[in-house]
Write a protein that holds these residues in place. Structure first.
Motif, mmCIF file in Angstrom:
data_model
loop_
_atom_site.group_PDB
_atom_site.id
_atom_site.type_symbol
_atom_site.label_atom_id
_atom_site.label_comp_id
_atom_site.label_asym_id
_atom_site.label_seq_id
_atom_site.Cartn_x
_atom_site.Cartn_y
_atom_site.Cartn_z
ATOM 1 N N PRO A 182 -9.789 8.129 7.426
ATOM 2 C CA PRO A 182 -10.363 7.483 8.615
ATOM 3 C C PRO A 182 -10.598 5.986 8.432
ATOM 4 N N TRP A 183 -10.850 5.542 7.207
ATOM 5 C CA TRP A 183 -11.010 4.102 6.952
ATOM 6 C C TRP A 183 -9.688 3.379 7.173
ATOM 7 N N ILE A 184 -8.601 3.974 6.717
ATOM 8 C CA ILE A 184 -7.277 3.389 6.952
ATOM 9 C C ILE A 184 -6.963 3.374 8.444
ATOM 10 N N ALA A 185 -7.296 4.461 9.134
ATOM 11 C CA ALA A 185 -7.012 4.549 10.569
ATOM 12 C C ALA A 185 -7.822 3.530 11.366
ATOM 13 N N ALA A 186 -9.048 3.266 10.944
ATOM 14 C CA ALA A 186 -9.928 2.351 11.687
ATOM 15 C C ALA A 186 -9.653 0.886 11.374
ATOM 16 N N ALA A 187 -9.037 0.604 10.226
ATOM 17 C CA ALA A 187 -8.818 -0.783 9.806
ATOM 18 C C ALA A 187 -7.737 -1.461 10.628
ATOM 19 N N ARG A 188 -7.887 -2.769 10.819
ATOM 20 C CA ARG A 188 -6.831 -3.561 11.456
ATOM 21 C C ARG A 188 -5.740 -3.896 10.448
ATOM 22 N N VAL A 189 -6.153 -4.161 9.217
ATOM 23 C CA VAL A 189 -5.215 -4.532 8.153
ATOM 24 C C VAL A 189 -5.698 -3.925 6.849
ATOM 25 N N LEU A 190 -4.752 -3.490 6.019
ATOM 26 C CA LEU A 190 -5.052 -3.068 4.655
ATOM 27 C C LEU A 190 -4.445 -4.080 3.704
ATOM 28 N N ILE A 191 -5.250 -4.562 2.726
ATOM 29 C CA ILE A 191 -4.731 -5.414 1.660
ATOM 30 C C ILE A 191 -4.845 -4.638 0.357
ATOM 31 N N HIS A 192 -3.816 -4.746 -0.486
ATOM 32 C CA HIS A 192 -3.776 -3.913 -1.689
ATOM 33 C C HIS A 192 -2.806 -4.521 -2.693
ATOM 34 N N ASN A 193 -2.721 -3.875 -3.858
ATOM 35 C CA ASN A 193 -1.638 -4.107 -4.806
ATOM 36 C C ASN A 193 -1.395 -2.800 -5.557
ATOM 37 N N GLY A 194 -0.233 -2.208 -5.345
ATOM 38 C CA GLY A 194 0.150 -1.011 -6.072
ATOM 39 C C GLY A 194 -0.654 0.224 -5.760
ATOM 40 N N CYS A 195 -1.224 0.320 -4.565
ATOM 41 C CA CYS A 195 -2.137 1.411 -4.231
ATOM 42 C C CYS A 195 -1.474 2.421 -3.294
ATOM 43 N N THR A 196 -1.738 3.703 -3.548
ATOM 44 C CA THR A 196 -1.209 4.770 -2.698
ATOM 45 C C THR A 196 -1.634 4.596 -1.247
ATOM 46 N N SER A 197 -2.779 3.964 -1.028
ATOM 47 C CA SER A 197 -3.273 3.787 0.343
ATOM 48 C C SER A 197 -2.300 2.978 1.201
ATOM 49 N N ALA A 198 -1.455 2.142 0.589
ATOM 50 C CA ALA A 198 -0.464 1.389 1.361
ATOM 51 C C ALA A 198 0.566 2.337 1.968
ATOM 52 N N ILE A 199 0.924 3.374 1.223
ATOM 53 C CA ILE A 199 1.863 4.379 1.732
ATOM 54 C C ILE A 199 1.199 5.172 2.856
ATOM 55 N N GLU A 200 -0.057 5.532 2.652
ATOM 56 C CA GLU A 200 -0.794 6.261 3.681
ATOM 57 C C GLU A 200 -0.922 5.411 4.946
ATOM 58 N N ALA A 201 -1.203 4.112 4.769
ATOM 59 C CA ALA A 201 -1.327 3.216 5.918
ATOM 60 C C ALA A 201 0.005 3.084 6.654
ATOM 61 N N ALA A 202 1.104 3.006 5.897
ATOM 62 C CA ALA A 202 2.424 2.888 6.531
ATOM 63 C C ALA A 202 2.727 4.109 7.387
ATOM 64 N N ILE A 203 2.387 5.294 6.895
ATOM 65 C CA ILE A 203 2.605 6.521 7.672
ATOM 66 C C ILE A 203 1.686 6.550 8.892
ATOM 67 N N LYS A 204 0.454 6.093 8.705
ATOM 68 C CA LYS A 204 -0.538 6.115 9.776
ATOM 69 C C LYS A 204 -0.281 5.061 10.842
ATOM 70 N N GLY A 205 0.397 3.961 10.447
ATOM 71 C CA GLY A 205 0.675 2.894 11.400
ATOM 72 C C GLY A 205 -0.252 1.705 11.288
ATOM 73 N N THR A 206 -1.023 1.612 10.205
ATOM 74 C CA THR A 206 -1.905 0.467 9.962
ATOM 75 C C THR A 206 -1.134 -0.626 9.232
ATOM 76 N N SER A 207 -1.303 -1.886 9.655
ATOM 77 C CA SER A 207 -0.597 -3.001 9.026
ATOM 78 C C SER A 207 -1.021 -3.173 7.577
ATOM 79 N N VAL A 208 -0.067 -3.555 6.721
ATOM 80 C CA VAL A 208 -0.303 -3.667 5.280
ATOM 81 C C VAL A 208 0.103 -5.044 4.790
ATOM 82 N N VAL A 209 -0.773 -5.656 3.979
ATOM 83 C CA VAL A 209 -0.457 -6.890 3.266
ATOM 84 C C VAL A 209 -0.558 -6.596 1.775
ATOM 85 N N THR A 210 0.511 -6.886 1.040
ATOM 86 C CA THR A 210 0.544 -6.672 -0.400
ATOM 87 C C THR A 210 0.317 -8.004 -1.098
#
Length: 369
Positions: A182-210
């Protein structure tokens, strides 16, 4: 169920975390997708072991048919924090809660000077990324203000360094609460490096910055890093995030979706959990024999279990309260009410599992009846 092979630096490093006989008592190995299946087939560890590609139940929770499951939590998060940027950290190897620092384990077979050198180099790389992210926190907070920045530490991490990084930033909140979905779904953007959450965000449709201020062809995780806009400087990361906040994100490109599907077997119409049960049925395993196992066999298994627990018990004695706090952080407990809530959400979302109840039979053990 192979839970860890999706995000890996390299096949070699991943396999060095497993003893050569790790699969000797396994009847069926279930993998995320074709990529991890092929990795295991190249490993030399299967020895005829049956392997099936089934996806992962974690992906089920991101699919449209289960969107309603988390909606109440998503609405609550949005009420509390409005528009926010989510940073999911994954620095347990250099910021471990239990040890107070480094925690990096390889299998017993991973010995020799070359292995030690590789491990040391990996930790240096992770430490450099950890330091750069901490320095980025106040810059990012200022760039997105008055919007909030939510820092979600990895379950294994010590929260103190992140609290310190956020100390003078009123719009930064260090929160470790509930499922990450739900945190990924509610976020406007996810920032990460090498984190599985980037894959989850991509599937969910949340924008990702690496954010990649330090790079390594040997130690970076290529799959999650490829899911977002890759930024190699502080300025590029800040500019990319602000642009998404102001103008909106860009849908996942078809070529990146293709990369995802080569790594994860998932579909919009069938759940991984159903595929897993079908694979188990085909393999004809998990059947309980009508007779009881001989006492000698039970005793041998019990003694082996106790022997494997001994190092952890000795470690608990040396680390004391830190180890206990680590356990509570990773798993705060399970109640019948918690299971009933989740069961009701699944029933409502999928129109399945009617007539199933619960009964608590021991601490943290709930029976479905």
């Amino acid at each position: 169920l192979d839970e860890e092979a999706l995000v890996r630096q390299s096949d070699h490093i991943f396999l060095m975390k497993h003893d050569s006989d790790a699969l000797k008592n396994v009847d069926l190995l279930l993998t995320w997708g074709q990529d991890s299946r092929e990795m295991w087939q190249r490993s030399g560890m299967l020895d005829g072991l049956r392997v099936e590609t089934v996806g992962n139940p974690r992906v089920d929770m991101l699919l449209p048919q289960l969107r309603q499951y988390h909606q109440e939590t998503v609405d609550d998060i949005e009420r509390r924090y409005g528009d926010f940027v989510l940073f999911n950290s994954n620095f347990g190897t250099v910021n471990h809660k239990a040890t107070g620092g480094v925690q990096f384990k390889l299998a017993n077979r991973a010995k020799g000077q070359e292995v030690k050198k590789d491990a040391a180099s990996f930790l240096i790389h992770k430490r450099a990324l950890f330091d750069r992210f901490r320095l980025l926190v106040p810059k990012l907070a200022a760039a997105i203000a008055p919007r909030n920045l939510i820092i979600r530490p990895h379950p294994t991490e010590d929260h103190a360094p992140w609290m310190k990084a956020a100390a003078n930033c009123p719009n930064v909140h260090v929160i470790f609460e509930g499922s990450v979905v739900p945190w990924i779904a509610a976020a406007r953007v996810l920032i990460h490096n090498g984190c599985t959450s980037a894959i989850e965000a991509a599937i969910k449709g949340t924008s990702v910055v690496t954010y990649r201020p330090v790079t390594s062809s040997r130690f970076d995780n290529p799959l999650p890093n490829s899911m977002g806009e890759e930024c190699f400087t502080d300025a590029a990361a800040l500019e990319g995030i602000v642009k998404i906040l102001n103008e909106g994100g860009v849908p996942l490109a078809p070529e990146k979706l293709g990369i995802l599907r080569s790594h994860i077997d998932f579909g919009e119409h069938k759940l991984s959990s159903d595929t897993i049960f079908e694979a188990i049925e085909r393999a004809v395993i998990g059947r309980v024999s009508p007779g009881k196992a001989p006492l000698g066999r039970w005793l041998a298994v019990y003694l082996q279990y106790q022997r494997r627990l001994l190092p952890k018990r000795l470690s608990s004695l040396s680390l004391g309260s830190r180890r206990n706090a680590y356990r509570r952080q990773k798993f705060s407990g399970l109640t019948e009410a918690m299971v009933n809530l989740r069961l009701a959400r699944l029933q409502k979302s999928l129109n399945r599992f009617s007539g199933i109840g619960t009964r608590q039979i021991a601490r943290d053990i709930i029976e479905l009846i």
